[in-house]
Scaffold this active site. Structure first.
Site, PDB file in Angstrom:
ATOM      1  N   GLY A   1     158.900   0.409   8.737  1.00  0.00           N
ATOM      2  CA  GLY A   1     160.516   0.444   8.511  1.00  0.00           C
ATOM      3  C   GLY A   1     160.872   1.880   8.093  1.00  0.00           C
ATOM      4  O   GLY A   1     160.006   2.761   8.017  1.00  0.00           O
ATOM      5  N   ASP A   2     162.101   1.694   7.439  1.00  0.00           N
ATOM      6  CA  ASP A   2     162.390   3.070   6.975  1.00  0.00           C
ATOM      7  C   ASP A   2     161.950   3.411   5.240  1.00  0.00           C
ATOM      8  O   ASP A   2     162.039   4.574   5.058  1.00  0.00           O
ATOM      9  CB  ASP A   2     164.071   2.887   6.405  1.00  0.00           C
ATOM     10  CG  ASP A   2     164.563   1.747   5.449  1.00  0.00           C
ATOM     11  OD1 ASP A   2     163.751   0.643   5.712  1.00  0.00           O
ATOM     12  OD2 ASP A   2     165.046   2.028   4.387  1.00  0.00           O
TER      13      ASP A   2
ATOM     14  N   THR B   1     163.175  -5.225  -0.571  1.00  0.00           N
ATOM     15  CA  THR B   1     162.398  -4.016  -0.947  1.00  0.00           C
ATOM     16  C   THR B   1     162.874  -3.598  -2.226  1.00  0.00           C
ATOM     17  O   THR B   1     164.012  -4.162  -2.977  1.00  0.00           O
ATOM     18  CB  THR B   1     162.833  -2.972   0.070  1.00  0.00           C
ATOM     19  OG1 THR B   1     162.313  -3.285   1.343  1.00  0.00           O
ATOM     20  CG2 THR B   1     162.675  -1.522  -0.420  1.00  0.00           C
TER      21      THR B   1
ATOM     22  N   ARG C   1     154.199  -2.650  12.182  1.00  0.00           N
ATOM     23  CA  ARG C   1     155.645  -2.114  12.165  1.00  0.00           C
ATOM     24  C   ARG C   1     155.755  -1.379  10.820  1.00  0.00           C
ATOM     25  O   ARG C   1     155.314  -1.786   9.719  1.00  0.00           O
ATOM     26  CB  ARG C   1     156.279  -3.467  12.141  1.00  0.00           C
ATOM     27  CG  ARG C   1     157.853  -3.118  12.059  1.00  0.00           C
ATOM     28  CD  ARG C   1     158.370  -3.227  10.621  1.00  0.00           C
ATOM     29  NE  ARG C   1     159.763  -3.056  10.534  1.00  0.00           N
ATOM     30  CZ  ARG C   1     160.664  -2.808   9.228  1.00  0.00           C
ATOM     31  NH1 ARG C   1     159.794  -2.877   8.090  1.00  0.00           N
ATOM     32  NH2 ARG C   1     161.942  -2.948   9.329  1.00  0.00           N
TER      33      ARG C   1
ATOM     34  N   GLY D   1     165.148  -1.934   8.248  1.00  0.00           N
ATOM     35  CA  GLY D   1     164.882  -0.366   8.355  1.00  0.00           C
ATOM     36  C   GLY D   1     164.994   0.254   9.768  1.00  0.00           C
ATOM     37  O   GLY D   1     165.395   1.094   9.779  1.00  0.00           O
TER      38      GLY D   1
ATOM     39  N   THR E   1     167.792   0.100   1.133  1.00  0.00           N
ATOM     40  CA  THR E   1     167.279  -1.000   1.501  1.00  0.00           C
ATOM     41  C   THR E   1     167.892  -1.838   2.490  1.00  0.00           C
ATOM     42  O   THR E   1     168.971  -1.561   2.794  1.00  0.00           O
ATOM     43  CB  THR E   1     167.144  -2.008   0.203  1.00  0.00           C
ATOM     44  OG1 THR E   1     166.731  -3.297   0.570  1.00  0.00           O
ATOM     45  CG2 THR E   1     168.346  -2.090  -0.714  1.00  0.00           C
ATOM     46  N   GLY E   2     167.290  -3.015   3.055  1.00  0.00           N
ATOM     47  CA  GLY E   2     168.184  -3.649   4.279  1.00  0.00           C
ATOM     48  C   GLY E   2     167.129  -3.482   5.617  1.00  0.00           C
ATOM     49  O   GLY E   2     166.012  -3.048   5.292  1.00  0.00           O
TER      50      GLY E   2
HETATM   51  N1  ASP Z   1     164.102  -1.767   4.584  1.00  0.00           N
HETATM   52  C1  ASP Z   1     162.890  -2.546   4.438  1.00  0.00           C
HETATM   53  C2  ASP Z   1     162.288  -2.498   5.798  1.00  0.00           C
HETATM   54  O1  ASP Z   1     162.825  -2.380   6.715  1.00  0.00           O
HETATM   55  C3  ASP Z   1     163.248  -4.022   3.912  1.00  0.00           C
HETATM   56  C4  ASP Z   1     164.034  -3.966   2.797  1.00  0.00           C
HETATM   57  O2  ASP Z   1     164.876  -3.106   2.367  1.00  0.00           O
HETATM   58  O3  ASP Z   1     164.234  -5.007   1.986  1.00  0.00           O
HETATM   59  O4  ASP Z   1     161.048  -2.587   5.588  1.00  0.00           O
END
Ligand code: ASP
Length: 304
Positions: free
Chosen positions: A193-194, A163, A191, A216, A213-214
């Protein structure tokens, strides 16, 4: 409010999915150049909201990250894009989720914020809105989307996330945050995410601006960005407030990274993944660019 009216600060991330042993020279160079441009804008009194919008738009367009042009298809073979943006002073916020085939998801998110009474539009409704307001549509997805540098279709499922995000404090004391993603590799169709969620993925108020980021699913269940903001507001030091959320993500079995800037110009960019592509700058300091633990300070790039 910042200590003086010439204070400004910003941080950028290109995702907490960096994998040890890979070469991130190209993304570091890109973050570097983008940071120098953000620095010039803030120094010229640009609004934090415009700077985070600009930075995330550039990150999306580069094709170097798992956002915008660099996004990869979900399990059904479609690219679905999530993005959000928030202005701290007004608490105005906008987001899009599961948006297909528009070049600038964060721009559409800002459109939702400025042109509708809503905070989030998803799927076909988001696409209809984007079309109606003239956002650039991708007519040939097969040739438009790239894979992130160094990632092939064969190994993309080994790489979790990439992200992009930006946070900024401007010379008026305004704070803003924005985040954009193609999501996690191999995600199910639909789906979310966050990243597009105002609260978990993106947050800005009068005290702090945060982009996460990470993974989600873990960030959402750990409370994410807003939980950091509320800890910080209660008097917990910035790094401790961020670390508590990251520890909670880890306890739930995930990993994540955070960029945060406060109204005093304090910046924090920790992660508990292997690495996080990141850059930052503030008045009176050099630009810092890093992917893993070792950061590089680059005063030379500051010159216009
Ligand atoms: N947080 C993002 C998600 O879960 C992915 C990412 O941070 O790379 O969609």
């Amino acid at each position: 409010m910042p200590k003086d009216n010439s204070s400004w600060a910003f941080a950028l991330h290109g995702g907490a999915g960096a994998v040890a042993g890979r070469d991130y020279t190209e993304t570091e160079k890109h973050l570097h150049e983008l940071a120098a441009r953000c620095r010039r804008k803030l120094r010229d009194n640009a609004a934090a909201l415009d700077v985070v919008d600009y930075a995330v738009t550039e990150l999306e367009a580069s094709g170097l990250y798992v956002a915008g042009r660099g996004s990869a298809p979900n399990s059904a073979g479609h690219v679905e894009l999530d993005a959000s943006i928030m202005d701290g002073r007004s608490r105005a916020a906008g987001a899009v989720a599961a948006l297909q085939d528009f070049a600038n998801p964060v721009g559409v998110a800002r459109g939702v914020m400025e042109k509708t009474p809503h905070v989030m539009l998803a799927g076909n409704g988001a696409a209809e809105f984007a079309r109606r307001h003239g956002f650039e549509e991708i007519t040939d997805p097969a040739t438009y989307y790239t894979l992130p540098v160094g990632v092939t279709r064969a190994d993309m499922f080994d790489i979790a996330h990439g992200t992009v995000g930006a946070v900024a404090l401007d010379t008026t004391g305004g704070l803003a945050a924005a985040t954009s993603t193609g999501g996690t590799f191999g995600k199910l169709h639909g789906r979310i995410g966050d990243t597009p969620l105002i609260g978990p993925g993106t947050w800005a108020d009068d005290n702090i601006a945060i982009s996460c980021t990470g993974i989600g699913e873990h960030i959402i269940r750990a409370g994410g960005a807003a939980s950091i903001a509320f800890r910080y507001r209660s008097g917990i030091a910035l790094h401790d407030a961020v670390q508590e959320m990251l520890d909670e993500v880890r306890r739930l079995g995930g990993d994540a990274g955070v960029i945060a800037v406060t109204c005093d110009g304090e910046i924090d960019m920790p992660y508990n993944s292997e690495g996080m592509k990141r850059a930052s700058g503030k008045s009176g300091s050099d630009i810092v660019v890093a992917t893993f633990a070792q950061a590089r300070s680059t005063p030379g790039l500051d010159t216009p």
